[in-house]
Write a protein that holds these residues in place. Structure first.
Motif, PDB file in Angstrom:
ATOM      1  N   GLU A  67       8.788 -10.497  -7.849  1.00 11.27           N
ATOM      2  CA  GLU A  67       7.410 -10.785  -7.891  1.00 11.27           C
ATOM      3  C   GLU A  67       6.786 -10.804  -6.449  1.00 11.27           C
ATOM      4  O   GLU A  67       5.631 -10.211  -6.099  1.00 11.27           O
ATOM      5  N   ARG A  68       7.255 -11.404  -5.528  1.00  9.42           N
ATOM      6  CA  ARG A  68       6.897 -11.480  -4.046  1.00  9.42           C
ATOM      7  C   ARG A  68       6.994 -10.078  -3.700  1.00  9.42           C
ATOM      8  O   ARG A  68       5.987  -9.863  -2.825  1.00  9.42           O
ATOM      9  N   GLN A  69       7.857  -9.130  -4.054  1.00 11.39           N
ATOM     10  CA  GLN A  69       7.965  -7.855  -3.266  1.00 11.39           C
ATOM     11  C   GLN A  69       6.529  -7.094  -3.969  1.00 11.39           C
ATOM     12  O   GLN A  69       5.920  -6.129  -3.141  1.00 11.39           O
ATOM     13  N   ARG A  70       6.369  -7.438  -5.256  1.00 13.26           N
ATOM     14  CA  ARG A  70       5.392  -6.630  -5.783  1.00 13.26           C
ATOM     15  C   ARG A  70       4.108  -7.030  -5.198  1.00 13.26           C
ATOM     16  O   ARG A  70       2.963  -6.102  -4.699  1.00 13.26           O
ATOM     17  N   TRP A  71       3.753  -8.368  -4.696  1.00 11.83           N
ATOM     18  CA  TRP A  71       2.506  -8.760  -4.086  1.00 11.83           C
ATOM     19  C   TRP A  71       2.528  -7.922  -2.659  1.00 11.83           C
ATOM     20  O   TRP A  71       1.466  -7.642  -2.167  1.00 11.83           O
ATOM     21  N   VAL A  72       3.480  -7.927  -1.935  1.00  9.41           N
ATOM     22  CA  VAL A  72       3.796  -7.395  -0.708  1.00  9.41           C
ATOM     23  C   VAL A  72       3.059  -5.780  -0.775  1.00  9.41           C
ATOM     24  O   VAL A  72       2.504  -5.566   0.177  1.00  9.41           O
ATOM     25  N   THR A  73       3.662  -5.200  -1.683  1.00  7.52           N
ATOM     26  CA  THR A  73       3.503  -3.703  -1.942  1.00  7.52           C
ATOM     27  C   THR A  73       2.024  -3.662  -2.361  1.00  7.52           C
ATOM     28  O   THR A  73       1.307  -2.886  -1.877  1.00  7.52           O
ATOM     29  N   GLU A  74       1.457  -4.557  -3.151  1.00  2.82           N
ATOM     30  CA  GLU A  74      -0.082  -4.255  -3.481  1.00  2.82           C
ATOM     31  C   GLU A  74      -0.911  -4.604  -2.385  1.00  2.82           C
ATOM     32  O   GLU A  74      -1.906  -3.682  -2.064  1.00  2.82           O
ATOM     33  N   VAL A  75      -0.646  -5.545  -1.632  1.00  5.75           N
ATOM     34  CA  VAL A  75      -1.537  -5.704  -0.411  1.00  5.75           C
ATOM     35  C   VAL A  75      -1.266  -4.700   0.585  1.00  5.75           C
ATOM     36  O   VAL A  75      -2.379  -4.449   1.421  1.00  5.75           O
ATOM     37  N   ALA A  76      -0.065  -4.216   0.895  1.00  2.18           N
ATOM     38  CA  ALA A  76      -0.075  -2.940   1.857  1.00  2.18           C
ATOM     39  C   ALA A  76      -0.705  -1.784   1.098  1.00  2.18           C
ATOM     40  O   ALA A  76      -1.314  -1.129   2.113  1.00  2.18           O
ATOM     41  N   ARG A  77      -0.791  -1.549  -0.010  1.00  4.23           N
ATOM     42  CA  ARG A  77      -1.409  -0.395  -0.698  1.00  4.23           C
ATOM     43  C   ARG A  77      -2.969  -0.811  -0.463  1.00  4.23           C
ATOM     44  O   ARG A  77      -3.576   0.248  -0.074  1.00  4.23           O
ATOM     45  N   LEU A  78      -3.515  -1.987  -0.556  1.00  2.00           N
ATOM     46  CA  LEU A  78      -4.790  -2.061  -0.191  1.00  2.00           C
ATOM     47  C   LEU A  78      -5.214  -1.927   1.157  1.00  2.00           C
ATOM     48  O   LEU A  78      -6.336  -1.324   1.431  1.00  2.00           O
ATOM     49  N   ASN A  79      -4.451  -2.450   1.865  1.00  5.66           N
ATOM     50  CA  ASN A  79      -4.647  -2.277   3.619  1.00  5.66           C
ATOM     51  C   ASN A  79      -4.629  -0.844   3.733  1.00  5.66           C
ATOM     52  O   ASN A  79      -5.676  -0.343   4.722  1.00  5.66           O
ATOM     53  N   ARG A  80      -3.804   0.162   3.363  1.00  7.32           N
ATOM     54  CA  ARG A  80      -3.836   1.364   3.758  1.00  7.32           C
ATOM     55  C   ARG A  80      -4.833   2.085   2.924  1.00  7.32           C
ATOM     56  O   ARG A  80      -5.627   2.774   3.980  1.00  7.32           O
ATOM     57  N   ARG A  81      -5.562   1.718   1.968  1.00  8.66           N
ATOM     58  CA  ARG A  81      -6.896   2.382   1.297  1.00  8.66           C
ATOM     59  C   ARG A  81      -7.976   1.965   2.300  1.00  8.66           C
ATOM     60  O   ARG A  81      -8.583   2.757   2.469  1.00  8.66           O
TER      61      ARG A  81
END
Length: 57
Positions: free
Chosen positions: A34-48
């Motif tokens: 779950e922690r890794q999923r949140w990190v991935t989602e935040v990174a995706r939002l930052n890239r966008r």
């Protein structure tokens, strides 16, 4: 069983704490996936946001 690298765990905690202002205890209560999923989602939002020139969607 392999231990998760401490440096990587600290990076994830710092990343989520910075972006969500979550307390250390809140982040550590998340299971690893779950922690890794949140990190991935935040990174995706930052890239966008960066691709859009920093404009909010």
């Amino acid at each position: 069983m392999t231990r998760y690298p401490a440096d990587r765990l600290h990076e994830e905690v710092a990343y989520l704490a910075y972006h969500f202002h979550w307390a250390y205890q809140e982040i550590m209560r998340l299971d690893h996936r779950e922690r890794q999923r949140w990190v991935t989602e935040v990174a995706r939002l930052n890239r966008r946001l960066n691709e859009q020139g920093g404009d909010r969607p």
